[in-house]
Design a protein around this motif. Structure first.
Motif, PDB file in Angstrom:
ATOM      1  N   ALA A   1      38.103 -11.391  28.042  1.00 15.86           N
ATOM      2  CA  ALA A   1      36.739 -11.750  27.640  1.00 15.86           C
ATOM      3  C   ALA A   1      36.779 -12.995  26.765  1.00 15.86           C
ATOM      4  O   ALA A   1      37.732 -13.209  26.019  1.00 15.86           O
ATOM      5  CB  ALA A   1      36.101 -10.591  26.884  1.00 15.86           C
ATOM      6  N   GLU A   2      35.745 -13.805  26.868  1.00 18.25           N
ATOM      7  CA  GLU A   2      35.621 -15.007  26.042  1.00 18.25           C
ATOM      8  C   GLU A   2      34.364 -14.890  25.197  1.00 18.25           C
ATOM      9  O   GLU A   2      33.323 -14.461  25.689  1.00 18.25           O
ATOM     10  CB  GLU A   2      35.507 -16.255  26.929  1.00 18.25           C
ATOM     11  N   SER A   3      34.453 -15.278  23.930  1.00 18.49           N
ATOM     12  CA  SER A   3      33.258 -15.298  23.078  1.00 18.49           C
ATOM     13  C   SER A   3      32.347 -16.413  23.560  1.00 18.49           C
ATOM     14  O   SER A   3      32.805 -17.436  24.056  1.00 18.49           O
ATOM     15  CB  SER A   3      33.639 -15.546  21.624  1.00 18.49           C
ATOM     16  N   ARG A   4      31.029 -16.213  23.409  1.00 19.32           N
ATOM     17  CA  ARG A   4      30.090 -17.270  23.786  1.00 19.32           C
ATOM     18  C   ARG A   4      29.096 -17.482  22.662  1.00 19.32           C
ATOM     19  O   ARG A   4      28.750 -16.563  21.933  1.00 19.32           O
ATOM     20  CB  ARG A   4      29.391 -16.964  25.099  1.00 19.32           C
TER      21      ARG A   4
ATOM     22  N   ILE B   1      28.726  -8.583  19.773  1.00 21.42           N
ATOM     23  CA  ILE B   1      29.546  -9.731  20.143  1.00 21.42           C
ATOM     24  C   ILE B   1      29.117 -10.172  21.538  1.00 21.42           C
ATOM     25  O   ILE B   1      29.152  -9.388  22.480  1.00 21.42           O
ATOM     26  CB  ILE B   1      31.045  -9.352  20.156  1.00 21.42           C
ATOM     27  N   HIS B   2      28.705 -11.430  21.657  1.00 20.34           N
ATOM     28  CA  HIS B   2      28.290 -11.979  22.954  1.00 20.34           C
ATOM     29  C   HIS B   2      29.533 -12.526  23.657  1.00 20.34           C
ATOM     30  O   HIS B   2      30.275 -13.319  23.078  1.00 20.34           O
ATOM     31  CB  HIS B   2      27.245 -13.075  22.757  1.00 20.34           C
ATOM     32  N   VAL B   3      29.743 -12.069  24.900  1.00 16.06           N
ATOM     33  CA  VAL B   3      30.964 -12.419  25.620  1.00 16.06           C
ATOM     34  C   VAL B   3      30.644 -12.907  27.029  1.00 16.06           C
ATOM     35  O   VAL B   3      29.533 -12.722  27.537  1.00 16.06           O
ATOM     36  CB  VAL B   3      31.929 -11.216  25.717  1.00 16.06           C
ATOM     37  N   THR B   4      31.652 -13.511  27.630  1.00 12.91           N
ATOM     38  CA  THR B   4      31.625 -13.901  29.038  1.00 12.91           C
ATOM     39  C   THR B   4      32.798 -13.191  29.693  1.00 12.91           C
ATOM     40  O   THR B   4      33.927 -13.248  29.204  1.00 12.91           O
ATOM     41  CB  THR B   4      31.771 -15.426  29.183  1.00 12.91           C
ATOM     42  N   LEU B   5      32.529 -12.521  30.826  1.00 10.22           N
ATOM     43  CA  LEU B   5      33.557 -11.746  31.520  1.00 10.22           C
ATOM     44  C   LEU B   5      33.759 -12.291  32.927  1.00 10.22           C
ATOM     45  O   LEU B   5      32.814 -12.820  33.528  1.00 10.22           O
ATOM     46  CB  LEU B   5      33.131 -10.280  31.609  1.00 10.22           C
TER      47      LEU B   5
ATOM     48  N   LEU C   1      39.321  -4.767  26.746  1.00 10.96           N
ATOM     49  CA  LEU C   1      38.883  -6.161  26.616  1.00 10.96           C
ATOM     50  C   LEU C   1      39.839  -6.939  25.722  1.00 10.96           C
ATOM     51  O   LEU C   1      40.030  -6.585  24.552  1.00 10.96           O
ATOM     52  CB  LEU C   1      37.485  -6.228  26.018  1.00 10.96           C
TER      53      LEU C   1
ATOM     54  N   LEU D   1      40.021  -9.898  23.642  1.00 12.02           N
ATOM     55  CA  LEU D   1      39.056 -10.808  23.025  1.00 12.02           C
ATOM     56  C   LEU D   1      39.581 -11.281  21.687  1.00 12.02           C
ATOM     57  O   LEU D   1      39.910 -10.468  20.812  1.00 12.02           O
ATOM     58  CB  LEU D   1      37.711 -10.092  22.846  1.00 12.02           C
ATOM     59  N   ASP D   2      39.660 -12.585  21.499  1.00 13.79           N
ATOM     60  CA  ASP D   2      40.100 -13.199  20.245  1.00 13.79           C
ATOM     61  C   ASP D   2      41.456 -12.659  19.787  1.00 13.79           C
ATOM     62  O   ASP D   2      41.662 -12.347  18.610  1.00 13.79           O
ATOM     63  CB  ASP D   2      39.052 -13.002  19.143  1.00 13.79           C
TER      64      ASP D   2
END
Length: 194
Positions: A8-11, A40-44, A62, A64-65
């Protein structure tokens, strides 16, 4: 229960325009929330997420970070015509934590002899279970059920560690008698011939 790993990437961009740009890259915008923290807003990744969501109540790991967190899907929005995933809400979970989920109801066996119809009043059953050991489904035996019989939620044997969250007296399945098609009345045929 299967566990699927997703990167996952933060957005930081929000709104329709940002969501459309994310979807053009074959990715899905989403929100991860739970445990009293800020959402937390993410892009999957779209394809991997679509494959993972084919399994009901899938457990997602996930990345993430730099750390991995467990989450389950709570809400999935799909395009009504094309069926692709537009947005997903994920709930953070921990091992040993109880969550309420919907399990699909499956049937096995044969109804009693005769023309009977099986009606699924509830297609899913709401249960409370441990987040890392969510059963895939609940199986109900309909062997020998006859017209007028019903299976209530309290009658269903649940897997170990799972408790019922649905009303215990709720009807899950019921057997109806088939309606025979009525033959046309003879007086109508006689009137038609005259």
């Amino acid at each position: 229960m299967s566990e699927v790993k997703l990167a996952a990437e933060s957005r930081s961009e929000f709104g329709k325009g940002a969501a459309r740009r994310i979807r053009r890259e074959n990715k899905v915008p989403g929100v991860v929330y739970g445990h009293g923290g800020d959402p937390i807003h993410v892009t999957l990744p779209g394809h991997e997420l679509s494959l993972a969501l084919r399994t009901p109540n899938v457990l997602l790991a996930l990345a993430l970070d730099g750390k991995t967190q467990l989450a389950i899907p709570k809400a999935v929005q799909r395009d009504p015509l094309k069926g692709f995933i537009e947005h997903v809400d994920l709930l953070l979970v921990k091992s040993g934590e109880k969550v309420t989920v919907e399990l699909p109801v499956l049937t096995e066996g044969e109804l009693a002899a005769g023309a009977n119809l099986l009606e699924h009043v509830l297609n899913t059953l709401s249960v409370e279970t441990e987040a890392t050991h969510i059963p895939e489904s609940v199986t109900v035996s309909i062997e020998g059920l006859d017209s007028g019989d019903a299976v209530h939620a309290k009658d269903i044997k649940l897997p170990a560690g799972t408790t019922l969250a649905t009303d215990a007296d709720a009807v899950v399945l019921q057997v109806l008698s088939a309606q025979a098609e009525e033959a046309p009345a003879e007086s109508d045929e006689a009137a038609a011939e005259a």
